[in-house]
Design a protein around this motif. Structure first.
Motif, PDB file in Angstrom:
ATOM      1  N   PHE A 127      47.773 -30.270 -67.233  1.00 34.10           N
ATOM      2  CA  PHE A 127      48.591 -31.159 -66.416  1.00 34.10           C
ATOM      3  C   PHE A 127      48.911 -32.462 -67.149  1.00 34.10           C
ATOM      4  O   PHE A 127      50.043 -32.958 -67.076  1.00 34.10           O
ATOM      5  N   SER A 131      52.771 -33.292 -67.751  1.00 32.14           N
ATOM      6  CA  SER A 131      53.342 -34.500 -67.137  1.00 32.14           C
ATOM      7  C   SER A 131      53.783 -35.498 -68.205  1.00 32.14           C
ATOM      8  O   SER A 131      54.790 -36.197 -68.031  1.00 32.14           O
ATOM      9  N   VAL A 157      55.945 -40.845 -62.573  1.00 29.21           N
ATOM     10  CA  VAL A 157      55.377 -39.718 -63.326  1.00 29.21           C
ATOM     11  C   VAL A 157      54.350 -40.238 -64.335  1.00 29.21           C
ATOM     12  O   VAL A 157      53.279 -39.645 -64.518  1.00 29.21           O
ATOM     13  N   CYS A 161      50.524 -39.201 -64.653  1.00 26.85           N
ATOM     14  CA  CYS A 161      50.033 -38.667 -65.928  1.00 26.85           C
ATOM     15  C   CYS A 161      48.815 -39.459 -66.399  1.00 26.85           C
ATOM     16  O   CYS A 161      47.776 -38.875 -66.736  1.00 26.85           O
ATOM     17  N   SER A 164      45.769 -38.794 -64.303  1.00 21.70           N
ATOM     18  CA  SER A 164      45.133 -37.502 -64.568  1.00 21.70           C
ATOM     19  C   SER A 164      44.296 -37.568 -65.847  1.00 21.70           C
ATOM     20  O   SER A 164      43.213 -36.970 -65.916  1.00 21.70           O
TER      21      SER A 164
END
Length: 185
Positions: A127, A131, A157, A161, A164
């Protein structure tokens, strides 16, 4: 006798995460670009990731070494793009926006190939790279089209990102500290 080398990934991930989050809070329009992002780009996003990358080479992890070292130098080069024009050096003129778009698009292409390299790794790592690929292409497109709304979407976004990567850094760090997986990744 050589001691055990720790996992450099949490350092590299956190350097990437925190710098990415701060820059993308700016991209969403909440704050102007300032010394906060520039300093993080040099120190934590740049130097710390390069160190993590070099330590990853020592551990024999070519993927992490390439990713951390490359993104560390991405941050250093981005800060250079922003700051060098102020030096007065003749060849260090401001970058034309369209050319900056190509810079970001090339980083998007590089990141897309790294994303393919994560397919056998954790879902969170996949991910992060997916991303980030989307982020680079959104930023390039926003620059090329001069679309401020797309730039703000890219910022969202980017925060996702970076968040994460922050999560993955903490998950890997806690796993090493506790000797077992604490957070799923």
């Amino acid at each position: 006798m050589e001691g055990k080398l720790g996992n450099p990934a949490p350092l590299g991930l956190m350097g990437f995460a925190m710098t990415t989050i701060l820059l993308n809070i700016h991209n969403m329009g909440f704050y102007p670009l300032s010394s906060v992002v520039l300093s993080m780009g040099i120190c934590y996003g740049g130097i710390a990731q390069v160190i993590a990358g070099l330590l990853s080479f020592k551990k024999g992890n070519t993927f992490a070494a390439t990713a951390f070292t490359s993104y560390g130098f991405f941050w250093l080069s981005l800060v250079g793009i922003w700051m060098l024009p102020a030096t007065g050096i003749e060849n260090a003129q401001a970058t034309p926006p369209d050319f900056l778009g190509w810079y970001l698009a090339l980083w998007g292409l590089f990141t897309a190939f790294l994303w393919v390299g994560t397919f056998k790794n954790s879902k969170v790592q996949q991910f992060v790279f997916l991303s980030l690929t989307i982020l680079f292409f959104l930023l390039a497109t926003a620059i090329w089209t001069k679309d401020g709304n797309l730039h703000k979407i890219a910022g969202i976004v980017g925060v996702i990102c970076g968040s994460s990567a922050f999560y993955l850094a903490i998950a890997e760090l806690l796993e090493e500290v506790k000797g077992r997986r604490i957070l799923p990744y």
